[in-house]
Motif scaffolding. Structure first.
Motif, PDB file in Angstrom:
ATOM      1  N   GLU A 178       0.901  -1.318   0.122  1.00  0.00           N
ATOM      2  CA  GLU A 178      -0.038   0.115  -0.028  1.00  0.00           C
ATOM      3  C   GLU A 178       0.846   1.343  -0.052  1.00  0.00           C
ATOM      4  OE1 GLU A 178      -2.965   2.246   3.341  1.00  0.00           O
ATOM      5  OE2 GLU A 178      -3.592   0.156   2.600  1.00  0.00           O
ATOM      6  N   LEU A 182       1.258   4.363  -2.769  1.00  0.00           N
ATOM      7  CA  LEU A 182       1.129   5.589  -2.575  1.00  0.00           C
ATOM      8  C   LEU A 182       2.603   6.532  -2.888  1.00  0.00           C
ATOM      9  CD1 LEU A 182      -0.712   5.710   1.077  1.00  0.00           C
ATOM     10  CD2 LEU A 182      -1.482   6.121  -1.387  1.00  0.00           C
ATOM     11  N   GLN A 192      -3.292  11.393  -3.760  1.00  0.00           N
ATOM     12  CA  GLN A 192      -3.848  10.117  -3.169  1.00  0.00           C
ATOM     13  C   GLN A 192      -5.215  10.057  -3.217  1.00  0.00           C
ATOM     14  OE1 GLN A 192      -2.887   9.294   0.959  1.00  0.00           O
ATOM     15  NE2 GLN A 192      -4.859   8.918   1.131  1.00  0.00           N
ATOM     16  N   LEU A 195      -8.976   6.308  -0.103  1.00  0.00           N
ATOM     17  CA  LEU A 195      -8.501   4.897   0.327  1.00  0.00           C
ATOM     18  C   LEU A 195      -9.767   4.443   1.301  1.00  0.00           C
ATOM     19  CD1 LEU A 195      -4.804   5.329   1.270  1.00  0.00           C
ATOM     20  CD2 LEU A 195      -5.895   4.610  -0.742  1.00  0.00           C
ATOM     21  N   PRO A 196     -10.261   2.904   1.035  1.00  0.00           N
ATOM     22  CA  PRO A 196      -9.157   1.825   0.203  1.00  0.00           C
ATOM     23  C   PRO A 196      -9.965   1.820  -0.986  1.00  0.00           C
ATOM     24  CG  PRO A 196     -10.744   0.928   1.779  1.00  0.00           C
ATOM     25  CD  PRO A 196     -11.091   2.473   2.044  1.00  0.00           C
ATOM     26  N   LEU A 199      -7.645   2.624  -4.163  1.00  0.00           N
ATOM     27  CA  LEU A 199      -6.001   2.621  -4.132  1.00  0.00           C
ATOM     28  C   LEU A 199      -5.499   2.309  -5.247  1.00  0.00           C
ATOM     29  CD1 LEU A 199      -3.606   2.213  -2.143  1.00  0.00           C
ATOM     30  CD2 LEU A 199      -4.008  -0.013  -1.952  1.00  0.00           C
TER      31      LEU A 199
END
Length: 278
Positions: A178, A182, A192, A195-196, A199
């Motif tokens: 993860e 990122l 970003q 999330l999730p 992702l």
């Protein structure tokens, strides 16, 4: 706009048509400054599991009044779920970016949007001002994420291997991956995503060069890890992947980390040694 590709019928045109009709009516309410279509409309893909997401920016004094009949939530009309929050334009304008208000996720959401109504280009100018990704923020995120990758691939993995816990080995690999993802987003100055839920958004839609490594990345999530040998094999691949994309590790293994901590003890003050020794 980059088109997102997923299995199933893309109802984008249907959603956009509905959003334009709604926006035209809402725009006539006194105090409405602008309307953004986000979510699936912003990303170019809407299906049976999507919401019709509209952000309605209004004058601060009218927020409570307007949200009573606009931001009611949990509504489905003609098989389309509605999500229409009302936000203060002045508050959005006041907060600096980056900030807790203009978070990575907030900026990702607003970056993937279409302006459906705008008073005197206020929303256009707002987004231009706030949707920034400064170098200092990128540098901090790259450091934060690389440290997390190292912690889970080096320290945590070896610790749980010695403790004999396979499920925690798998968890270490998932968490490390993860943060690798990122890190990739930050490297490419991609905000970003939420999330999730999203992702893998940039990777599986081939929006970043590192998408070519998706087959390695998805092993952690799709391959059942039944033995320590399997876990160690995937860990080796992830370490190699990390080095290939530019993540630099400070330590080689758990023993190296402990050795450094021992050196840190020797360098500490006499007062610290006095109070923390036995």
């Amino acid at each position: 706009m980059k088109k997102v590709k997923y299995k199933g019928k893309n109802r984008y045109n249907e959603f956009l048509s509905a959003a334009k009709i709604i926006s035209k009516k809402i725009s006539k309410i006194e105090g409405v400054v602008g309307i953004l279509a986000t979510g699936g409309i912003g990303r170019g893909y809407c299906d049976d599991y999507s919401d019709l997401d509209l952000i309605v920016y209004v004058d601060a004094k009218r927020v409570k009044e307007i949200e009573k009949y606009i931001a009611v939530g949990s509504l489905i009309y003609k098989n389309i779920a509605l999500d229409t929050p009302v936000e203060s334009y002045q508050i959005a304008l006041k907060h600096k970016s980056p900030s807790k208000y203009w978070s990575q996720v907030m900026r990702w959401d607003r970056k993937n949007s279409q302006i459906l109504f705008d008073t005197e280009h206020k929303i256009e100018n707002l987004l231009q001002e706030k949707l920034v990704f400064p170098d200092w923020e990128q540098k901090g995120l790259l450091k934060k994420y690389s440290d997390e990758v190292e912690d889970h691939l080096k320290y945590s993995f070896e610790m749980w291997e010695k403790r004999g816990s396979l499920i925690n080995l798998a968890d270490s690999l998932i968490k490390a991956t993860e943060y690798i993802i990122l890190w990739i987003y930050a490297k490419n100055k991609k905000f970003q995503p939420y999330l999730p839920k999203w992702l893998f958004y940039h990777l599986e839609n081939n929006f970043v060069p590192e998408s070519k490594y998706l087959d390695i990345i998805k092993k952690v999530y799709l391959n059942p890890i039944k033995t320590t040998v399997q876990a160690k094999r995937i860990r080796t691949e992830l370490i190699e992947l990390s080095k290939n994309i530019g993540i630099k590790f400070n330590y080689e293994n758990l023993k190296d980390i402990f050795k450094q901590d021992g050196k840190n003890w020797e360098k500490t003050s006499e007062e610290t040694k006095h109070y923390l020794s036995w």
